[in-house]
Design a protein around this motif. Sequence first.
Motif, mmCIF file in Angstrom:
data_model
loop_
_atom_site.group_PDB
_atom_site.id
_atom_site.type_symbol
_atom_site.label_atom_id
_atom_site.label_comp_id
_atom_site.label_asym_id
_atom_site.label_seq_id
_atom_site.Cartn_x
_atom_site.Cartn_y
_atom_site.Cartn_z
ATOM 1 N N ASP A 121 26.991 73.310 34.895
ATOM 2 C CA ASP A 121 27.870 73.627 33.781
ATOM 3 C C ASP A 121 28.538 72.377 33.240
ATOM 4 O O ASP A 121 29.279 71.689 33.936
ATOM 5 C CB ASP A 121 28.937 74.617 34.260
ATOM 6 N N THR A 122 28.288 72.074 31.948
ATOM 7 C CA THR A 122 28.857 70.886 31.335
ATOM 8 C C THR A 122 29.967 71.228 30.351
ATOM 9 O O THR A 122 30.478 70.352 29.671
ATOM 10 C CB THR A 122 27.765 70.091 30.587
ATOM 11 N N SER A 123 30.329 72.490 30.223
ATOM 12 C CA SER A 123 31.374 72.863 29.276
ATOM 13 C C SER A 123 32.724 72.374 29.771
ATOM 14 O O SER A 123 32.949 72.176 30.956
ATOM 15 C CB SER A 123 31.398 74.379 29.076
ATOM 16 N N ASN A 124 33.647 72.137 28.824
ATOM 17 C CA ASN A 124 34.977 71.690 29.190
ATOM 18 C C ASN A 124 35.948 72.123 28.125
ATOM 19 O O ASN A 124 35.589 72.793 27.160
ATOM 20 C CB ASN A 124 34.996 70.169 29.370
ATOM 21 N N ASP A 125 37.190 71.740 28.262
ATOM 22 C CA ASP A 125 38.212 72.208 27.352
ATOM 23 C C ASP A 125 38.465 71.256 26.190
ATOM 24 O O ASP A 125 39.370 71.472 25.395
ATOM 25 C CB ASP A 125 39.524 72.429 28.115
ATOM 26 N N ALA A 126 37.717 70.161 26.110
ATOM 27 C CA ALA A 126 37.901 69.222 25.003
ATOM 28 C C ALA A 126 37.398 69.856 23.713
ATOM 29 O O ALA A 126 36.231 70.195 23.604
ATOM 30 C CB ALA A 126 37.136 67.928 25.278
ATOM 31 N N ARG A 127 38.295 70.032 22.759
ATOM 32 C CA ARG A 127 37.931 70.720 21.526
ATOM 33 C C ARG A 127 38.374 69.862 20.347
ATOM 34 O O ARG A 127 39.547 69.817 19.989
ATOM 35 C CB ARG A 127 38.579 72.102 21.473
ATOM 36 N N ARG A 128 37.414 69.150 19.777
ATOM 37 C CA ARG A 128 37.694 68.281 18.644
ATOM 38 C C ARG A 128 36.597 68.416 17.617
ATOM 39 O O ARG A 128 35.445 68.678 17.949
ATOM 40 C CB ARG A 128 37.788 66.817 19.086
ATOM 41 N N GLY A 129 36.942 68.200 16.350
ATOM 42 C CA GLY A 129 35.929 68.111 15.327
ATOM 43 C C GLY A 129 35.053 66.892 15.560
ATOM 44 O O GLY A 129 35.447 65.948 16.246
ATOM 45 N N ALA A 130 33.862 66.914 14.977
ATOM 46 C CA ALA A 130 32.921 65.819 15.229
ATOM 47 C C ALA A 130 32.097 65.522 13.987
ATOM 48 O O ALA A 130 31.778 66.418 13.196
ATOM 49 C CB ALA A 130 32.005 66.163 16.398
ATOM 50 N N ILE A 131 31.749 64.247 13.847
ATOM 51 C CA ILE A 131 30.850 63.770 12.796
ATOM 52 C C ILE A 131 29.646 63.130 13.465
ATOM 53 O O ILE A 131 29.797 62.353 14.408
ATOM 54 C CB ILE A 131 31.544 62.721 11.910
ATOM 55 N N VAL A 132 28.463 63.457 12.983
ATOM 56 C CA VAL A 132 27.249 62.755 13.395
ATOM 57 C C VAL A 132 26.533 62.289 12.131
ATOM 58 O O VAL A 132 26.246 63.098 11.241
ATOM 59 C CB VAL A 132 26.309 63.638 14.236
ATOM 60 N N SER A 133 26.285 61.003 12.033
ATOM 61 C CA SER A 133 25.635 60.424 10.864
ATOM 62 C C SER A 133 24.285 59.832 11.245
ATOM 63 O O SER A 133 24.082 59.414 12.385
ATOM 64 C CB SER A 133 26.522 59.334 10.246
ATOM 65 N N VAL A 134 23.387 59.793 10.274
ATOM 66 C CA VAL A 134 22.043 59.278 10.523
ATOM 67 C C VAL A 134 21.956 57.822 10.090
ATOM 68 O O VAL A 134 22.016 57.496 8.897
ATOM 69 C CB VAL A 134 20.975 60.116 9.797
ATOM 70 N N SER A 135 21.854 56.935 11.071
ATOM 71 C CA SER A 135 21.588 55.522 10.825
ATOM 72 C C SER A 135 20.079 55.321 10.981
ATOM 73 O O SER A 135 19.299 56.181 10.594
ATOM 74 C CB SER A 135 22.397 54.650 11.791
ATOM 75 N N ALA A 136 19.646 54.212 11.528
ATOM 76 C CA ALA A 136 18.219 53.960 11.719
ATOM 77 C C ALA A 136 18.027 52.868 12.751
ATOM 78 O O ALA A 136 18.848 51.944 12.867
ATOM 79 C CB ALA A 136 17.554 53.546 10.410
ATOM 80 N N ARG A 137 16.933 52.956 13.490
ATOM 81 C CA ARG A 137 16.604 51.909 14.456
ATOM 82 C C ARG A 137 16.502 50.545 13.782
ATOM 83 O O ARG A 137 16.930 49.521 14.328
ATOM 84 C CB ARG A 137 15.279 52.257 15.137
ATOM 85 N N SER A 138 15.963 50.532 12.567
ATOM 86 C CA SER A 138 15.761 49.262 11.866
ATOM 87 C C SER A 138 17.070 48.612 11.437
ATOM 88 O O SER A 138 17.078 47.451 11.036
ATOM 89 C CB SER A 138 14.858 49.469 10.639
ATOM 90 N N SER A 139 18.183 49.344 11.545
ATOM 91 C CA SER A 139 19.473 48.761 11.188
ATOM 92 C C SER A 139 19.939 47.737 12.211
ATOM 93 O O SER A 139 20.919 47.010 11.975
ATOM 94 C CB SER A 139 20.539 49.856 11.067
#
Length: 254
Positions: free
Chosen positions: A145-163
């Motif tokens: 079980d990896t669930s926990n009580d940390a509850r925050r909004g999140a952003i995930v953006s797409v960069s690139a390996r070539s960056s």
Amino acid sequence: MSVSFDFSDDVALVTGASGALGSAVCEEFADAGATVAAADVVAPDEEDALLDADRERIDFYEGDFTDEADVERVVADIVDDHGGLDYLANVAGTWRGGSPVAETDAETFDLLFDVNLKTAFLASKHAIPHLRESGGDADTSDDADTSNDARRGAIVSVSARSSLEGGAGDALYRASKAGVRLLTESIAEEESGAVRANAVMPSVIDTPANRELMPDADHSTWVEPADIATTVLVLCSSATPVTSGAAVPVYGEA
């Protein structure tokens, strides 16, 4: 080991939703129970669109995310319609290349930095105030079980390996995607303790457009959009409560 997500009662905004990767991220969020605000300048009924906007839990919002007024309107509509916003996936992007810097026109610069970097900036700018108020961080469960009580909004953006390094022929693409990565790191620093921000770094994604562009390539080494979408959900979930400011490789063997 199997992993499942439960994003029930959460709201996720996905930009670039009509494209191959954006539509996959929308599907993954919807399959996990989230309400998905799928945003794109390309409507789902257009010829090249891959988004199924008729499926349950996906609501399409048409908007140009290079235009701040449009972004502000779309985010406000999403919050009004669904009562808040918990996650942002900055997927909108494009590629141009083939010419050295000395032979590349300024219009290509404007296009790449607008679509790849400005969209991520504007979406993040207008989403962050709502993400700060988010009470939703999805539970992730598996054999351990990896669930926990940390509850925050999140952003995930797409960069690139070539960056990560310079290269001949697509300097502006690399630079714009490096900007996405540095924008992500900066947001993570500024919003520490309130909003998590991470990036994923694909190489060649197995999309219809890429297969048409590179018909003789070894497509077996390319990464499926759905696999990248799963990583996006992991980075939004409570499985990664202390991960922020990271640039996560998602390029497999590509």
